[in-house]
Write an enzyme that holds these catalytic residues in place. Structure first.
Site, PDB file in Angstrom:
ATOM      1  N   CYS A  76      72.201  43.845   8.317  1.00  0.00           N
ATOM      2  CA  CYS A  76      72.404  44.266   9.656  1.00  0.00           C
ATOM      3  C   CYS A  76      71.109  44.247  10.377  1.00  0.00           C
ATOM      4  N   CYS A  81      73.534  41.794  12.568  1.00  0.00           N
ATOM      5  CA  CYS A  81      74.293  42.462  13.542  1.00  0.00           C
ATOM      6  C   CYS A  81      73.019  42.554  14.824  1.00  0.00           C
ATOM      7  N   LYS A  84      71.296  39.363  15.919  1.00  0.00           N
ATOM      8  CA  LYS A  84      72.278  38.770  16.596  1.00  0.00           C
ATOM      9  C   LYS A  84      72.829  38.996  17.979  1.00  0.00           C
ATOM     10  N   TYR A 218      82.750  33.930  12.114  1.00  0.00           N
ATOM     11  CA  TYR A 218      82.001  34.957  12.841  1.00  0.00           C
ATOM     12  C   TYR A 218      80.252  34.128  13.165  1.00  0.00           C
ATOM     13  N   GLU A 222      79.149  33.091  16.709  1.00  0.00           N
ATOM     14  CA  GLU A 222      78.166  33.549  17.196  1.00  0.00           C
ATOM     15  C   GLU A 222      76.852  32.918  17.621  1.00  0.00           C
ATOM     16  N   HIS A 487      89.339  52.541  37.410  1.00  0.00           N
ATOM     17  CA  HIS A 487      89.423  51.428  38.190  1.00  0.00           C
ATOM     18  C   HIS A 487      88.079  51.517  38.742  1.00  0.00           C
ATOM     19  N   GLU A 492      90.839  49.015  31.786  1.00  0.00           N
ATOM     20  CA  GLU A 492      92.160  49.350  32.422  1.00  0.00           C
ATOM     21  C   GLU A 492      93.523  48.356  32.402  1.00  0.00           C
TER      22      GLU A 492
HETATM   23  P1  FAD Z   1      73.342  44.611   2.873  1.00  0.00           P
HETATM   24  O1  FAD Z   1      72.971  45.190   4.188  1.00  0.00           O
HETATM   25  O2  FAD Z   1      73.243  43.021   2.996  1.00  0.00           O
HETATM   26  O3  FAD Z   1      72.142  45.282   2.243  1.00  0.00           O
HETATM   27  C1  FAD Z   1      71.965  44.728   0.875  1.00  0.00           C
HETATM   28  C2  FAD Z   1      70.345  45.236   0.255  1.00  0.00           C
HETATM   29  O4  FAD Z   1      70.234  45.119  -0.919  1.00  0.00           O
HETATM   30  C3  FAD Z   1      69.521  44.131   1.047  1.00  0.00           C
HETATM   31  O5  FAD Z   1      68.379  44.658   1.475  1.00  0.00           O
HETATM   32  C4  FAD Z   1      69.164  43.213  -0.131  1.00  0.00           C
HETATM   33  O6  FAD Z   1      67.919  42.683  -0.031  1.00  0.00           O
HETATM   34  C5  FAD Z   1      68.948  44.044  -1.248  1.00  0.00           C
HETATM   35  N1  FAD Z   1      69.097  43.615  -2.628  1.00  0.00           N
HETATM   36  C6  FAD Z   1      69.751  42.707  -3.306  1.00  0.00           C
HETATM   37  N2  FAD Z   1      69.951  42.701  -4.384  1.00  0.00           N
HETATM   38  C7  FAD Z   1      68.966  43.688  -4.809  1.00  0.00           C
HETATM   39  C8  FAD Z   1      68.409  44.086  -5.872  1.00  0.00           C
HETATM   40  N3  FAD Z   1      68.662  43.583  -7.154  1.00  0.00           N
HETATM   41  N4  FAD Z   1      67.270  44.909  -5.977  1.00  0.00           N
HETATM   42  C9  FAD Z   1      67.168  45.812  -4.944  1.00  0.00           C
HETATM   43  N5  FAD Z   1      67.453  45.460  -3.632  1.00  0.00           N
HETATM   44  C10 FAD Z   1      68.472  44.580  -3.592  1.00  0.00           C
HETATM   45  N6  FAD Z   1      78.563  43.473  10.836  1.00  0.00           N
HETATM   46  C11 FAD Z   1      79.055  44.235  11.822  1.00  0.00           C
HETATM   47  O7  FAD Z   1      79.604  45.356  11.573  1.00  0.00           O
HETATM   48  N7  FAD Z   1      78.518  43.938  13.185  1.00  0.00           N
HETATM   49  C12 FAD Z   1      78.007  42.582  13.406  1.00  0.00           C
HETATM   50  O8  FAD Z   1      77.932  42.278  14.669  1.00  0.00           O
HETATM   51  C13 FAD Z   1      77.539  41.768  12.414  1.00  0.00           C
HETATM   52  N8  FAD Z   1      76.924  40.786  12.681  1.00  0.00           N
HETATM   53  C14 FAD Z   1      76.413  40.117  11.667  1.00  0.00           C
HETATM   54  C15 FAD Z   1      75.874  38.862  11.874  1.00  0.00           C
HETATM   55  C16 FAD Z   1      75.443  38.051  10.728  1.00  0.00           C
HETATM   56  C17 FAD Z   1      74.654  36.767  10.957  1.00  0.00           C
HETATM   57  C18 FAD Z   1      75.515  38.514   9.397  1.00  0.00           C
HETATM   58  C19 FAD Z   1      75.020  37.654   8.296  1.00  0.00           C
HETATM   59  C20 FAD Z   1      76.296  39.557   9.122  1.00  0.00           C
HETATM   60  C21 FAD Z   1      76.652  40.577  10.110  1.00  0.00           C
HETATM   61  N9  FAD Z   1      77.615  41.556   9.975  1.00  0.00           N
HETATM   62  C22 FAD Z   1      77.775  42.301  11.192  1.00  0.00           C
HETATM   63  C23 FAD Z   1      77.750  42.103   8.764  1.00  0.00           C
HETATM   64  C24 FAD Z   1      76.808  43.053   8.075  1.00  0.00           C
HETATM   65  O9  FAD Z   1      75.484  42.633   8.461  1.00  0.00           O
HETATM   66  C25 FAD Z   1      77.148  43.360   6.647  1.00  0.00           C
HETATM   67  O10 FAD Z   1      78.533  43.946   6.278  1.00  0.00           O
HETATM   68  C26 FAD Z   1      76.296  44.888   6.274  1.00  0.00           C
HETATM   69  O11 FAD Z   1      74.832  44.335   6.379  1.00  0.00           O
HETATM   70  C27 FAD Z   1      76.637  44.958   4.672  1.00  0.00           C
HETATM   71  O12 FAD Z   1      75.921  46.164   4.266  1.00  0.00           O
HETATM   72  P2  FAD Z   1      75.534  46.234   2.735  1.00  0.00           P
HETATM   73  O13 FAD Z   1      74.964  47.607   2.456  1.00  0.00           O
HETATM   74  O14 FAD Z   1      76.833  45.790   1.827  1.00  0.00           O
HETATM   75  O15 FAD Z   1      74.622  45.129   2.341  1.00  0.00           O
HETATM   76  P1  NDP Z   2      83.224  33.249   6.531  1.00  0.00           P
HETATM   77  O1  NDP Z   2      83.234  33.284   5.096  1.00  0.00           O
HETATM   78  O2  NDP Z   2      83.762  34.232   7.321  1.00  0.00           O
HETATM   79  O3  NDP Z   2      83.431  31.732   7.129  1.00  0.00           O
HETATM   80  C1  NDP Z   2      82.872  30.735   6.869  1.00  0.00           C
HETATM   81  C2  NDP Z   2      82.994  29.413   7.509  1.00  0.00           C
HETATM   82  O4  NDP Z   2      82.567  28.213   6.995  1.00  0.00           O
HETATM   83  C3  NDP Z   2      84.584  29.004   7.825  1.00  0.00           C
HETATM   84  O5  NDP Z   2      84.650  28.464   9.019  1.00  0.00           O
HETATM   85  C4  NDP Z   2      84.669  27.903   6.660  1.00  0.00           C
HETATM   86  O6  NDP Z   2      85.837  27.036   6.962  1.00  0.00           O
HETATM   87  C5  NDP Z   2      83.651  27.364   6.990  1.00  0.00           C
HETATM   88  N1  NDP Z   2      83.057  26.520   5.686  1.00  0.00           N
HETATM   89  C6  NDP Z   2      82.820  26.895   4.393  1.00  0.00           C
HETATM   90  N2  NDP Z   2      82.335  25.969   3.657  1.00  0.00           N
HETATM   91  C7  NDP Z   2      82.314  24.703   4.565  1.00  0.00           C
HETATM   92  C8  NDP Z   2      81.808  23.390   4.179  1.00  0.00           C
HETATM   93  N3  NDP Z   2      81.372  23.167   2.866  1.00  0.00           N
HETATM   94  N4  NDP Z   2      81.787  22.616   5.184  1.00  0.00           N
HETATM   95  C9  NDP Z   2      82.021  23.115   6.390  1.00  0.00           C
HETATM   96  N5  NDP Z   2      82.647  24.197   6.570  1.00  0.00           N
HETATM   97  C10 NDP Z   2      82.682  25.272   5.699  1.00  0.00           C
HETATM   98  O7  NDP Z   2      81.762  33.584   6.714  1.00  0.00           O
HETATM   99  P2  NDP Z   2      80.580  33.902   7.891  1.00  0.00           P
HETATM  100  O8  NDP Z   2      79.298  33.718   7.317  1.00  0.00           O
HETATM  101  O9  NDP Z   2      80.840  33.392   9.286  1.00  0.00           O
HETATM  102  O10 NDP Z   2      80.814  35.715   7.795  1.00  0.00           O
HETATM  103  C11 NDP Z   2      80.581  36.361   6.620  1.00  0.00           C
HETATM  104  C12 NDP Z   2      81.084  37.701   7.182  1.00  0.00           C
HETATM  105  O11 NDP Z   2      80.114  38.353   7.994  1.00  0.00           O
HETATM  106  C13 NDP Z   2      82.427  37.809   8.167  1.00  0.00           C
HETATM  107  O12 NDP Z   2      83.651  37.933   7.249  1.00  0.00           O
HETATM  108  C14 NDP Z   2      82.153  39.237   8.899  1.00  0.00           C
HETATM  109  O13 NDP Z   2      82.892  40.230   8.280  1.00  0.00           O
HETATM  110  C15 NDP Z   2      80.585  39.347   8.590  1.00  0.00           C
HETATM  111  N6  NDP Z   2      79.949  39.379  10.009  1.00  0.00           N
HETATM  112  C16 NDP Z   2      80.708  40.260  11.121  1.00  0.00           C
HETATM  113  C17 NDP Z   2      80.077  39.802  12.552  1.00  0.00           C
HETATM  114  C18 NDP Z   2      80.521  40.745  13.464  1.00  0.00           C
HETATM  115  O14 NDP Z   2      81.096  41.889  13.067  1.00  0.00           O
HETATM  116  N7  NDP Z   2      80.379  40.544  14.799  1.00  0.00           N
HETATM  117  C19 NDP Z   2      79.258  38.772  12.948  1.00  0.00           C
HETATM  118  C20 NDP Z   2      78.967  37.776  11.586  1.00  0.00           C
HETATM  119  C21 NDP Z   2      79.351  37.966  10.395  1.00  0.00           C
HETATM  120  P3  NDP Z   2      87.255  27.141   6.607  1.00  0.00           P
HETATM  121  O15 NDP Z   2      87.909  28.137   7.699  1.00  0.00           O
HETATM  122  O16 NDP Z   2      87.761  25.811   6.657  1.00  0.00           O
HETATM  123  O17 NDP Z   2      87.177  27.660   5.292  1.00  0.00           O
END
Ligand code: FAD
Ligand code: NDP
Length: 512
Positions: A76, A81, A84, A218, A222, A487, A492
């Site tokens: 995140c 997050c 992004k 997502y 985004e 408003h 609203e």
């Molecule tokens: P993480 O935050 O992934 O933390 C895991 C940590 O463990 C990492 O630092 C990793 O390096 C470490 N780790 C892994 N393996 C080991 C190991 N063996 N030993 C020690 N450390 C290790 N969620 C939202 O709610 N709102 C958003 O707007 C949003 N935007 C997103 C945008 C993107 C591009 C992405 C990819 C995700 C987004 N998410 C968003 C999802 C959110 O980031 C994740 O759901 C959240 O970070 C999950 O938290 P976590 O603690 O499970 O894992």
């Molecule tokens: P998702 O697993 O949600 O989506 C993967 C996307 O990639 C789908 O559109 C899928 O298509 C497509 N895809 C998969 N494989 C292929 C392929 N081989 N060729 C072409 N297209 C493919 O993953 P995201 O990484 O987008 O998100 C992961 C999670 O992270 C989300 O579920 C969300 O919870 C979290 N997140 C939250 C955000 C927020 O809160 N604003 C922002 C970003 C992430 P198909 O539908 O056909 O399978």
């Protein structure tokens, strides 16, 4: 080889002595060891320490394939997050500058954007968060170890430095919170060699230029949204549908808005190969599965946003008998976050069936810490979690989509209230509001309990957050429309919904 053997010998002896000591004395180094310092792991470890537990958290970032790396805080903070949303905000500001001219601001010359300035500012902010997390752990007396964790047994964790030096920790309870990492479509030639993922895009110091984004969920939408908003030529390759799992009428509005604002969509398209041309550009071939024809175009960057894989590789779960979902590789957990091995728990993205969202990981981590410290028996409620897709026109929702409500309750048992509205700020700016829409799905009978709320529009995340509280506590349509609005706001419009889809009446809001 000799050094390796010596290292292995030392590893075995240290581990052995620590495990023997633990078994003889029943004493552990820590009450709790957390592997993973992201949203869930940090929340869990800090909460446990505040409740008087002796806690250590291991966090280790494996650099991305492209070599991007970052600090403490997980996905995140570093590659999710936070960067992004800041890049989304950058793009919104660009469009606000255009609006500003209509409101009388004199802006000389064409406005352009400098990626490097944005990247530096965003990355500096991330570094301040990395530092803030370290300070907080220190203040709360959580031992932070920049080590890669691996389970030796159900009470023992081995932590390795990048150089391979090992530390052994024993704990009464262990929490796995290692999250996930972006996937590459390894079956596509050139994908890994020439592409990047969301682990890289926020750490680029130079603009990615003309970009192909593969995926339509997502992350893909985004990223494509802010890249387009920054003025970059952006194409999205959609294999099937956009925003799978979301209300598809709303998903259509999101992609229509993106299309109208410059993002190119290639529907029903699957990537075939990526090749680097002599010019340095990337030539991508994909197949339009509708026509069966191959398409070719050149890009400066290819961003794979095709989903995420759980980060279990280094954990050594197989030997311990921790049960995983066979398809996803995620850890199977019970309602109390317990894995199949006693004393071993998991929270966040690593768990099967949990929303991949920061607030759920944080809350689940905190509640787990409280339960482990004997403070509460309260379980995490994963139902009805609100979310927002931060596309240029944000889409916020909570509860069921119209499709889900229909299949769960039957088409005749639900009532859908809806409105096409025009945000006031769009008027003077002469912005098209065709995709600003609200949909509230309710039960048809009785008090008309609300089943799902959906809104596309400016600040949809802020609007959805507020209404999700009412939703969580079982709000009804009557309660919604008896709420006096503020408003003039977009929010609203939710309190003024009076047209049902069934009525067939025009749902365009006119006047106040
Ligand atoms: P993480 O935050 O992934 O933390 C895991 C940590 O463990 C990492 O630092 C990793 O390096 C470490 N780790 C892994 N393996 C080991 C190991 N063996 N030993 C020690 N450390 C290790 N969620 C939202 O709610 N709102 C958003 O707007 C949003 N935007 C997103 C945008 C993107 C591009 C992405 C990819 C995700 C987004 N998410 C968003 C999802 C959110 O980031 C994740 O759901 C959240 O970070 C999950 O938290 P976590 O603690 O499970 O894992
Ligand atoms: P998702 O697993 O949600 O989506 C993967 C996307 O990639 C789908 O559109 C899928 O298509 C497509 N895809 C998969 N494989 C292929 C392929 N081989 N060729 C072409 N297209 C493919 O993953 P995201 O990484 O987008 O998100 C992961 C999670 O992270 C989300 O579920 C969300 O919870 C979290 N997140 C939250 C955000 C927020 O809160 N604003 C922002 C970003 C992430 P198909 O539908 O056909 O399978």
């Amino acid at each position: 080889m000799a050094a390796f053997c010596r290292g292995r010998h030392r590893w075995k002896r240290n581990t052995y002595f620590q495990i023997i000591t633990r078994n003889l004395t029943g004493k552990f180094d820590y009450d709790l060891v957390v592997i993973g310092g992201g949203s869930g792991g940090l929340a869990c470890s800090k909460e446990a320490a505040q409740l008087g537990q002796k806690v250590a958290v291991l966090d280790y970032v494996e650099p991305s394939v492209k070599g991007s790396k970052w600090g403490l805080g997980g996905t995140c903070v570093n590659v999710g997050c936070i960067p992004k949303k800041l890049m989304h905000q950058t793009a919104l500001l660009g469009s606000a500058v255009e609006d500003a001219k209509k409101y009388g601001w004199q802006i000389p010359g064409p406005v352009s954007h400098d990626w490097s300035t944005m990247a530096e500012a965003v990355q500096n902010y991330i570094r301040s968060l990395n530092w803030g997390h370290r300070v907080q752990l220190q203040d709360k007396k959580v031992k932070y170890l920049n080590l890669k964790g691996r389970l030796v047994d159900d009470h023992t964790v081995s932590g390795l430095t990048r150089a391979g030096k090992e530390t052994i920790l024993t704990a009464r309870n262990i929490v796995i919170a290692t999250g996930g990492r972006p996937k590459y479509p390894t079956h596509v030639p050139g994908a890994v060699e020439h592409g990047m993922t969301s682990d890289d895009i926020f750490w680029l110091n130079e603009s990615p230029g003309k970009t192909l984004v593969v995926g339509a969920s997502y992350v893909a939408l985004e990223c494509a949204g802010f890249l387009t908003g920054l003025g970059l030529d952006t194409t999205v390759l959609v294999r099937s549908i956009a925003l799978r799992g979301f209300d598809q009428q709303m998903a259509g509005l999101v992609t229509d808005h993106m299309r109208d604002h410059g993002t190119t969509f290639c529907w029903r398209s699957v990537p075939r190969r990526v090749e680097r041309l002599g010019s340095g550009e990337l030539q991508v071939t994909w197949t339009d599965t509708g026509t069966g024809q191959d398409q070719v175009d050149t890009f400066q960057s290819v961003l794979w946003a095709v989903g995420r894989a759980p980060e279990t590789r280094a954990l050594g779960l197989e030997g311990l008998g921790v049960r995983l979902n066979q398809d996803t590789g995620k850890i199977l957990v019970a309602a109390d976050e317990a894995t199949s091995v006693p004393g071993l728990y998991a929270v966040g993205d690593i768990c099967q069936g949990r929303p991949e969202l920061t607030p759920t990981a944080i809350r689940a981590g905190r509640l787990l810490a409280r339960r482990l410290a004997g403070q509460t028996a309260q379980l995490m409620n994963y139902d009805n979690v609100a979310t927002t897709v931060f596309t240029p026109l944000e889409y916020g929702c909570v509860g069921l989509s119209e499709e889900e409500a229909e299949s769960k309750h039957g088409k005749d048992s639900i009532e859908v209230y809806h409105a096409f509205y025009k945000p006031l700020e769009f008027t003077v700016a002469e912005k098209d509001a065709s995709q600003c829409y609200i949909k509230v799905v309710c039960e048809r009978g009785g008090d008309q309990k609300i089943l799902g709320m959906h809104i596309t529009g400016p600040n949809a995340g802020e609007v959805t957050q507020g209404f999700s509280m009412g939703f969580q506590w079982g709000a009804t349509y009557r309660q919604l429309v008896e709420t006096v609005g503020i408003h003039p706001t977009c929010a609203e419009e939710l309190t003024k919904l009076n047209i049902s889809k069934r009525s067939g009446l025009d749902a365009t809001v006119t006047g106040c």
